[in-house]
Design an enzyme around this catalytic site. Structure first.
Site, PDB file in Angstrom:
ATOM      1  N   CYS A   1     -15.752  -5.725   4.476  1.00  0.00           N
ATOM      2  CA  CYS A   1     -16.837  -5.863   5.446  1.00  0.00           C
ATOM      3  C   CYS A   1     -17.051  -4.518   6.134  1.00  0.00           C
ATOM      4  O   CYS A   1     -16.113  -3.794   6.399  1.00  0.00           O
ATOM      5  CB  CYS A   1     -16.465  -6.874   6.525  1.00  0.00           C
ATOM      6  SG  CYS A   1     -16.464  -8.540   5.910  1.00  0.00           S
TER       7      CYS A   1
ATOM      8  N   GLN B   1       0.068  -9.586  -6.496  1.00  0.00           N
ATOM      9  CA  GLN B   1      -0.502 -10.932  -6.538  1.00  0.00           C
ATOM     10  C   GLN B   1       0.238 -11.898  -7.463  1.00  0.00           C
ATOM     11  O   GLN B   1      -0.039 -13.100  -7.435  1.00  0.00           O
ATOM     12  CB  GLN B   1      -1.976 -10.862  -6.979  1.00  0.00           C
ATOM     13  CG  GLN B   1      -2.896 -10.241  -5.939  1.00  0.00           C
ATOM     14  CD  GLN B   1      -3.135 -11.176  -4.756  1.00  0.00           C
ATOM     15  OE1 GLN B   1      -3.014 -12.395  -4.868  1.00  0.00           O
ATOM     16  NE2 GLN B   1      -3.481 -10.615  -3.613  1.00  0.00           N
TER      17      GLN B   1
ATOM     18  N   THR C   1      14.786   4.324   9.291  1.00  0.00           N
ATOM     19  CA  THR C   1      15.511   3.055   9.462  1.00  0.00           C
ATOM     20  C   THR C   1      14.682   1.924   8.878  1.00  0.00           C
ATOM     21  O   THR C   1      13.474   1.849   9.120  1.00  0.00           O
ATOM     22  CB  THR C   1      15.764   2.811  10.971  1.00  0.00           C
ATOM     23  OG1 THR C   1      16.544   3.906  11.449  1.00  0.00           O
ATOM     24  CG2 THR C   1      16.512   1.513  11.203  1.00  0.00           C
TER      25      THR C   1
ATOM     26  N   SER D   1       4.578  -7.156  -2.161  1.00  0.00           N
ATOM     27  CA  SER D   1       4.385  -7.295  -0.718  1.00  0.00           C
ATOM     28  C   SER D   1       4.960  -8.623  -0.249  1.00  0.00           C
ATOM     29  O   SER D   1       4.725  -9.661  -0.878  1.00  0.00           O
ATOM     30  CB  SER D   1       2.880  -7.246  -0.436  1.00  0.00           C
ATOM     31  OG  SER D   1       2.651  -7.154   0.928  1.00  0.00           O
ATOM     32  N   ALA D   2       5.699  -8.612   0.875  1.00  0.00           N
ATOM     33  CA  ALA D   2       6.345  -9.841   1.359  1.00  0.00           C
ATOM     34  C   ALA D   2       5.333 -10.915   1.744  1.00  0.00           C
ATOM     35  O   ALA D   2       5.513 -12.097   1.458  1.00  0.00           O
ATOM     36  CB  ALA D   2       7.234  -9.519   2.567  1.00  0.00           C
ATOM     37  N   HIS D   3       4.249 -10.500   2.387  1.00  0.00           N
ATOM     38  CA  HIS D   3       3.342 -11.523   2.939  1.00  0.00           C
ATOM     39  C   HIS D   3       2.571 -12.275   1.855  1.00  0.00           C
ATOM     40  O   HIS D   3       1.968 -13.303   2.130  1.00  0.00           O
ATOM     41  CB  HIS D   3       2.412 -10.943   4.016  1.00  0.00           C
ATOM     42  CG  HIS D   3       1.346 -10.009   3.559  1.00  0.00           C
ATOM     43  ND1 HIS D   3       0.030 -10.364   3.474  1.00  0.00           N
ATOM     44  CD2 HIS D   3       1.400  -8.719   3.174  1.00  0.00           C
ATOM     45  CE1 HIS D   3      -0.683  -9.329   3.077  1.00  0.00           C
ATOM     46  NE2 HIS D   3       0.122  -8.321   2.887  1.00  0.00           N
TER      47      HIS D   3
ATOM     48  N   THR E   1       0.852  -1.203   0.000  1.00  0.00           N
ATOM     49  CA  THR E   1       0.000   0.000   0.000  1.00  0.00           C
ATOM     50  C   THR E   1       0.889   1.255   0.000  1.00  0.00           C
ATOM     51  O   THR E   1       0.637   2.208  -0.751  1.00  0.00           O
ATOM     52  CB  THR E   1      -0.925  -0.013   1.241  1.00  0.00           C
ATOM     53  OG1 THR E   1      -1.809  -1.129   1.111  1.00  0.00           O
ATOM     54  CG2 THR E   1      -1.720   1.266   1.376  1.00  0.00           C
TER      55      THR E   1
ATOM     56  N   ASN F   1      -6.650  -9.391  -7.112  1.00  0.00           N
ATOM     57  CA  ASN F   1      -6.634 -10.100  -5.831  1.00  0.00           C
ATOM     58  C   ASN F   1      -7.943 -10.817  -5.535  1.00  0.00           C
ATOM     59  O   ASN F   1      -7.970 -11.757  -4.756  1.00  0.00           O
ATOM     60  CB  ASN F   1      -6.285  -9.132  -4.689  1.00  0.00           C
ATOM     61  CG  ASN F   1      -7.086  -7.857  -4.733  1.00  0.00           C
ATOM     62  OD1 ASN F   1      -7.245  -7.246  -5.786  1.00  0.00           O
ATOM     63  ND2 ASN F   1      -7.597  -7.441  -3.609  1.00  0.00           N
TER      64      ASN F   1
HETATM   65  N1  PLP Z   1      -2.418  -4.712  -4.269  1.00  0.00           N
HETATM   66  C1  PLP Z   1      -2.976  -5.924  -4.338  1.00  0.00           C
HETATM   67  C2  PLP Z   1      -3.337  -6.485  -5.679  1.00  0.00           C
HETATM   68  C3  PLP Z   1      -3.203  -6.663  -3.174  1.00  0.00           C
HETATM   69  O1  PLP Z   1      -3.762  -7.872  -3.247  1.00  0.00           O
HETATM   70  C4  PLP Z   1      -2.813  -6.103  -1.930  1.00  0.00           C
HETATM   71  C5  PLP Z   1      -3.055  -6.827  -0.671  1.00  0.00           C
HETATM   72  O2  PLP Z   1      -3.841  -7.720  -0.580  1.00  0.00           O
HETATM   73  C6  PLP Z   1      -2.233  -4.830  -1.923  1.00  0.00           C
HETATM   74  C7  PLP Z   1      -2.054  -4.171  -3.110  1.00  0.00           C
HETATM   75  C8  PLP Z   1      -1.801  -4.187  -0.630  1.00  0.00           C
HETATM   76  O3  PLP Z   1      -0.730  -4.889  -0.059  1.00  0.00           O
HETATM   77  P1  PLP Z   1      -0.292  -4.628   1.475  1.00  0.00           P
HETATM   78  O4  PLP Z   1      -1.202  -5.484   2.293  1.00  0.00           O
HETATM   79  O5  PLP Z   1       1.125  -5.061   1.541  1.00  0.00           O
HETATM   80  O6  PLP Z   1      -0.463  -3.194   1.744  1.00  0.00           O
END
Ligand code: PLP
Length: 382
Positions: free
Chosen positions: A326, A181, A240, A202-204, A66, A153
């Site tokens: 939601c 994604q 940092t 995004s790492a997660h 984000t 997503n």
């Molecule tokens: N863009 C897409 C296509 C996503 O699926 C997501 C998170 O699900 C994001 C951006 C945002 O990622 P973050 O959770 O790292 O802010």
């Protein structure tokens, strides 16, 4: 999280005893700082290699995708505000909120916002994109950023990101790809040879920790930093850096090499086939798109409300999501499904299923049994 990422996170986390050897700040010149800097640089190389970014120094670590997306969009806007051009953002109706809310912010600032529509399968028309870019390129006072997602997503539908980026460049636009994604879910995904100025990850989403993102900024790209302070990340993001998070991001990127795409895709195909065969009135949103992520399915079932479905599956122990946000416990219609032409009720009833690298055939069978049970229970109440 991937095991390698967990180990890396622990090794560099200040709450863990082994972190005593890794206490340095990567911005410091002393030996302890250099040691940690070299771990961050190794991670940078792994992440760049995994995503097809030719120069690891292009990568600027952030706190989330984000943040990366906000930086690419607002940082481009502020760059062109300085050069007195009229800024236009060209994007699509099905983007993540990070893009759509940044667009809303820029609209209030007076920027031109152009959102391309999608068809029933969630795909865009390249000819419509070209026409729009061409008309904006006709005025030399315009500065254009084309920002779009590589893969959706909610539905897993993949945009032709290389062709879109090439069109952007053909008409003089800067290009940003929200590629969050794609890695780990789109076989062969790489930005090598894709002419994007910026890309967000995004790492997660690849088995790394939550709260770490990265923005790739190609050399010479037109961008103003949003965070000012120290000279970290080549002055593109002061502050940092999150050392444990970044090192774990690198480990997760490295582990992508071992990912078994075929197995995930087979499980996804099996799930969709069984749902279609066993449950009447089941539909797959975006199911006929030319290219989809291998792990994502977006279902709706006739006469079944999304809330009841999610609650029923939650009780059965399954962590699935709706397609949408939601609000006060009720599910709002998904902007993605609305853009694909679904009515409000259907767009609030979607079930998004993501298959992870550790899921098995037994998991899918257990899920199918629970799904059949919950759907027929909801329908029998009518
Ligand atoms: N863009 C897409 C296509 C996503 O699926 C997501 C998170 O699900 C994001 C951006 C945002 O990622 P973050 O959770 O790292 O802010």
């Amino acid at each position: 999280m991937e095991q390698g990422a967990v180990n890396a996170l622990l090794l560099f986390s200040s709450t863990h005893e082994s972190s005593q050897k890794n206490f340095g700040n990567p911005s410091s010149i002393h030996w302890a700082g250099r040691k940690v800097k070299s771990a961050v640089d190794d991670a940078r190389e792994c992440v760049a290699a995994a995503f097809g970014i030719p120069d690891p120094d292009d990568l600027c670590f952030t706190g989330s995708a984000t943040e990366s997306i906000n930086t690419a969009i607002k940082g481009s806007y502020y760059f062109h505000k300085n050069d007195m051009k009229r800024f236009h953002l060209v994007t699509t109706e099905v983007e993540h909120e990070a893009t759509l809310e940044s667009a809303n912010f820029l609209a209030m600032e007076g920027a031109g916002i152009h959102k391309l529509s999608v068809d029933r399968e969630g795909e865009i028309e390249l000819a419509a994109l070209e026409e729009l870019l061409k008309s904006l390129a006709g005025d030399r006072h315009n500065a254009v950023l084309l920002s779009f997602m590589a893969a959706n997503n909610e539905t897993g539908v993949v945009f032709p990101y290389k062709e879109m980026a090439e069109l952007g460049k053909k008409y003089g636009a800067s290009v940003h790809i929200d590629a969050v994604q794609a890695p780990g879910k789109l076989p062969g995904f790489s930005l090598r040879g894709v002419p994007a100025d910026f890309a967000s990850f995004s790492a997660h989403k690849i088995g790394g920790p939550k709260g770490v993102g990265v923005l790739s900024v190609r050399r010479g790209a037109k961008l103003v930093s949003l965070l000012h302070g120290g000279a970290q990340e080549r002055k593109r993001r002061a502050g940092t850096v999150n050392v444990p998070g970044i090192v774990a991001f690198g480990a997760a990127a490295e582990a992508l090499k071992e990912r078994n795409w075929k197995k995930i895709e087979e499980l996804r195909d099996y799930l969709e086939f069984e749902v279609r065969t066993k449950i009447k009135g089941a539909h797959i949103n975006g199911g006929r798109a030319a290219v989809r992520l291998v792990n994502t399915s977006n279902f709706i079932f006739d006469d079944v409300r999304g809330e009841a479905l999610l609650m029923g599956l939650d009780v059965e122990g399954f962590a699935v999501s709706s397609g949408s946000a939601c609000n006060s416990g009720s599910i709002l219609p998904s902007h993605v499904l609305l853009a694909m032409g679904l009515d409000k009720n259907s767009a609030a009833s979607a079930l998004r299923v993501s298959i992870g690298p550790r899921n098995t055939q037994e998991d899918i069978d257990a899920f199918l049994t629970a799904l059949e049970k919950v759907v027929s229970r909801i329908r029998s109440r009518k």
